[in-house]
Design a protein around this motif. Sequence first.
Motif, PDB file in Angstrom:
ATOM      1  N   ALA A   1      31.059  38.814  40.566  1.00 25.14           N
ATOM      2  CA  ALA A   1      30.588  39.928  41.381  1.00 25.14           C
ATOM      3  C   ALA A   1      30.818  41.255  40.659  1.00 25.14           C
ATOM      4  O   ALA A   1      29.939  42.131  40.628  1.00 25.14           O
ATOM      5  CB  ALA A   1      31.309  39.924  42.734  1.00 25.14           C
ATOM      6  N   ALA A   2      32.004  41.395  40.059  1.00 28.21           N
ATOM      7  CA  ALA A   2      32.304  42.619  39.313  1.00 28.21           C
ATOM      8  C   ALA A   2      31.383  42.762  38.104  1.00 28.21           C
ATOM      9  O   ALA A   2      30.864  43.852  37.826  1.00 28.21           O
ATOM     10  CB  ALA A   2      33.764  42.596  38.867  1.00 28.21           C
TER      11      ALA A   2
ATOM     12  N   MET B   1      37.393  44.879  41.974  1.00 24.95           N
ATOM     13  CA  MET B   1      37.196  43.429  42.124  1.00 24.95           C
ATOM     14  C   MET B   1      37.786  42.674  40.937  1.00 24.95           C
ATOM     15  O   MET B   1      38.342  41.581  41.089  1.00 24.95           O
ATOM     16  CB  MET B   1      35.719  43.108  42.303  1.00 24.95           C
ATOM     17  CG  MET B   1      35.239  43.347  43.719  1.00 24.95           C
ATOM     18  SD  MET B   1      33.594  42.701  44.032  1.00 24.95           S
ATOM     19  CE  MET B   1      32.613  43.908  43.168  1.00 24.95           C
ATOM     20  N   LEU B   2      37.671  43.243  39.744  1.00 24.48           N
ATOM     21  CA  LEU B   2      38.270  42.588  38.586  1.00 24.48           C
ATOM     22  C   LEU B   2      39.789  42.580  38.683  1.00 24.48           C
ATOM     23  O   LEU B   2      40.439  41.605  38.305  1.00 24.48           O
ATOM     24  CB  LEU B   2      37.833  43.284  37.295  1.00 24.48           C
ATOM     25  CG  LEU B   2      36.600  42.706  36.594  1.00 24.48           C
ATOM     26  CD1 LEU B   2      36.372  43.424  35.269  1.00 24.48           C
ATOM     27  CD2 LEU B   2      36.723  41.221  36.371  1.00 24.48           C
ATOM     28  N   ASN B   3      40.362  43.653  39.197  1.00 25.26           N
ATOM     29  CA  ASN B   3      41.813  43.684  39.368  1.00 25.26           C
ATOM     30  C   ASN B   3      42.268  42.629  40.374  1.00 25.26           C
ATOM     31  O   ASN B   3      43.315  41.995  40.195  1.00 25.26           O
ATOM     32  CB  ASN B   3      42.267  45.071  39.814  1.00 25.26           C
ATOM     33  CG  ASN B   3      42.183  46.091  38.692  1.00 25.26           C
ATOM     34  OD1 ASN B   3      42.305  45.753  37.523  1.00 25.26           O
ATOM     35  ND2 ASN B   3      41.962  47.357  39.041  1.00 25.26           N
ATOM     36  N   ALA B   4      41.490  42.439  41.428  1.00 22.47           N
ATOM     37  CA  ALA B   4      41.816  41.396  42.397  1.00 22.47           C
ATOM     38  C   ALA B   4      41.656  40.016  41.769  1.00 22.47           C
ATOM     39  O   ALA B   4      42.441  39.097  42.046  1.00 22.47           O
ATOM     40  CB  ALA B   4      40.908  41.527  43.625  1.00 22.47           C
TER      41      ALA B   4
ATOM     42  N   LEU C   1      39.739  30.064  42.548  1.00 19.66           N
ATOM     43  CA  LEU C   1      38.498  30.458  43.225  1.00 19.66           C
ATOM     44  C   LEU C   1      38.411  31.971  43.411  1.00 19.66           C
ATOM     45  O   LEU C   1      37.338  32.562  43.261  1.00 19.66           O
ATOM     46  CB  LEU C   1      38.398  29.767  44.577  1.00 19.66           C
ATOM     47  CG  LEU C   1      37.690  28.416  44.630  1.00 19.66           C
ATOM     48  CD1 LEU C   1      37.613  27.915  46.068  1.00 19.66           C
ATOM     49  CD2 LEU C   1      36.301  28.498  44.027  1.00 19.66           C
ATOM     50  N   ILE C   2      39.532  32.595  43.761  1.00 20.36           N
ATOM     51  CA  ILE C   2      39.538  34.060  43.897  1.00 20.36           C
ATOM     52  C   ILE C   2      39.087  34.696  42.587  1.00 20.36           C
ATOM     53  O   ILE C   2      38.266  35.629  42.576  1.00 20.36           O
ATOM     54  CB  ILE C   2      40.944  34.554  44.301  1.00 20.36           C
ATOM     55  CG1 ILE C   2      41.256  34.153  45.744  1.00 20.36           C
ATOM     56  CG2 ILE C   2      41.053  36.070  44.141  1.00 20.36           C
ATOM     57  CD1 ILE C   2      42.675  34.451  46.173  1.00 20.36           C
ATOM     58  N   GLU C   3      39.608  34.196  41.486  1.00 21.08           N
ATOM     59  CA  GLU C   3      39.226  34.723  40.173  1.00 21.08           C
ATOM     60  C   GLU C   3      37.740  34.520  39.906  1.00 21.08           C
ATOM     61  O   GLU C   3      37.029  35.456  39.501  1.00 21.08           O
ATOM     62  CB  GLU C   3      40.046  34.025  39.080  1.00 21.08           C
ATOM     63  CG  GLU C   3      39.639  34.418  37.663  1.00 21.08           C
ATOM     64  CD  GLU C   3      40.333  33.591  36.595  1.00 21.08           C
ATOM     65  OE1 GLU C   3      40.045  33.813  35.406  1.00 21.08           O
ATOM     66  OE2 GLU C   3      41.160  32.713  36.953  1.00 21.08           O
TER      67      GLU C   3
ATOM     68  N   ILE D   1      44.583  43.107  48.751  1.00 20.78           N
ATOM     69  CA  ILE D   1      43.332  42.534  49.259  1.00 20.78           C
ATOM     70  C   ILE D   1      43.249  41.056  48.873  1.00 20.78           C
ATOM     71  O   ILE D   1      42.945  40.193  49.707  1.00 20.78           O
ATOM     72  CB  ILE D   1      42.112  43.304  48.716  1.00 20.78           C
ATOM     73  CG1 ILE D   1      42.032  44.687  49.361  1.00 20.78           C
ATOM     74  CG2 ILE D   1      40.818  42.528  48.977  1.00 20.78           C
ATOM     75  CD1 ILE D   1      41.007  45.606  48.723  1.00 20.78           C
ATOM     76  N   ALA D   2      43.526  40.769  47.602  1.00 22.53           N
ATOM     77  CA  ALA D   2      43.507  39.381  47.142  1.00 22.53           C
ATOM     78  C   ALA D   2      44.571  38.552  47.865  1.00 22.53           C
ATOM     79  O   ALA D   2      44.343  37.387  48.220  1.00 22.53           O
ATOM     80  CB  ALA D   2      43.729  39.326  45.632  1.00 22.53           C
ATOM     81  N   LEU D   3      45.734  39.159  48.104  1.00 26.28           N
ATOM     82  CA  LEU D   3      46.811  38.464  48.812  1.00 26.28           C
ATOM     83  C   LEU D   3      46.387  38.131  50.244  1.00 26.28           C
ATOM     84  O   LEU D   3      46.707  37.056  50.773  1.00 26.28           O
ATOM     85  CB  LEU D   3      48.063  39.337  48.814  1.00 26.28           C
ATOM     86  CG  LEU D   3      49.367  38.682  49.292  1.00 26.28           C
ATOM     87  CD1 LEU D   3      49.720  37.488  48.420  1.00 26.28           C
ATOM     88  CD2 LEU D   3      50.501  39.703  49.275  1.00 26.28           C
TER      89      LEU D   3
END
Length: 498
Positions: A138-139, A390-393, A130-132, A456-458
């Motif tokens: 959004a990115a 955002m893509l990195n996250a 879901l994070i992905e 941030i993702a963590l």
Amino acid sequence: MADGTESARTESARASAVGAPPGGASAPAPGDGYLERRTLRRGSAGPLLLTGLGVAYVVSGDYSGWNFGLAEGGFGGLAIAALLMGLMYACMVFALAELAAILPTAGGGYGFARRALGPWGGFLTGTAILIEYVLAPAAISIFIGDYVESLGLFGLESGWPVYLACFVLFIGIHLWGVGEALRFSLVVTAVAVAALLVFAIGAFTDFDAGSLDDIAVDHSAFGATSWLPFGLLGIWSAFPFGMWFFLGVEGVPLAAEETRDPARTLPRAMAWSMGILLCLALLTFLAATGARGSGALQDAGNPLVEALQPGGKATALSRVVNYAGLAGLVASFFSLIFAGSRQLFALSRAGYLPRFLSLTSRRKAPYLGLLVPGAIGFTLAAWSGDGARMLNAAVFGATISYALMSLSHIVLRRREPGLERPYRTPGGTVTSSLAFVLACSALVATFLVDKDAAFIALGVYAVALAYFAFYSRHRLVAAAPEEEFAALAEAEAELSRD
């Protein structure tokens, strides 16, 4: 009497497998209309549409993003990173094809991990996915805004009105119906792929092998050469960018419940998608860097267009590729919305997330599963405007899910060797073990590239896990397909032990 005892034991095993008390007191029964209000349109997707979906997830990565890996590893470093990440995806796709044939549900990777690793493993995997799939659209909406502005379309500038238009228009098509959505995606993807082939033909006419290694060498880096200007560590740092040639293809199994004959169709479509993506990655990478040079492309927001206009003057071909780049972004944006909605739908239907999010419309579209992630994605895009972060996250979430899905294949092969497998992964657990090791390496590499995005993702991951630990794991739905599969497996295992 014996039959009654056996039935009771089976029911107890079912209940314990989903964290509910015996008798399923906390789980809605199929007869109460729970699942009837949470069904997708069956048989809407065949091999062609699914193959198009797999390519659509990824195609925007050929147009932009991968080239930033040149600044991390140079041509040689990014080439090795892309090769290793291509190997990881190929191994993972073979493993997922087997799992998708066994468990053809909308849960995709979450469903596989739920069966192999239990409720915690299922939630960990589903949340990472879901994070992905929330952050990536959004990115991409920000990148679409940049393209719209650079092309001068309708005099618009990149900003929240463009982002909002993207989400409203393309979520609207998804609400119309899955068949219509996948056909739209196929057409846009075909345009983007055709333009990549035209680009490669045009760029190869200016190919110069001497320009591939034109980035200045950092002599302080261990193992630095002209081909590895940032040393051996640069290869590892380039992993996340090598992934951009393939990021998202693992989402094909999320269409399982809407697929005709999923046990046969899903493995075939995933293999075709991966084959196409490997060819496109090779052509794009070599053609772009050979035509313009690695140094000129390492910071370019639009590397393919840059490769076709070395003097900065636009040509007819560069304009075509520029418009096609917008088509590629739209294709990936559109298909990732589909993937995110299906993952959210499956997690909600099984009780891992609030159950109302899995309600479907009269056209069998998970409307809240589309609208809620869309609202979150638009808010993030309008608030931050930082598509790269955002893509990195998103890559951070993806690598966690890859490791857990590969591990699920290994566990199921060893724990349930007799399970019926309509499709079997070539190489068995050796294949999925290689994918697991490479996925763990890519996860660590995300911290080398952008520590802030990874943390941030963590943090988001930690909040979601707290919700599961303290609330939703006590309220899982035994009637959900993924929970049924797991409960039956647990019941059969308990009976065999007795």
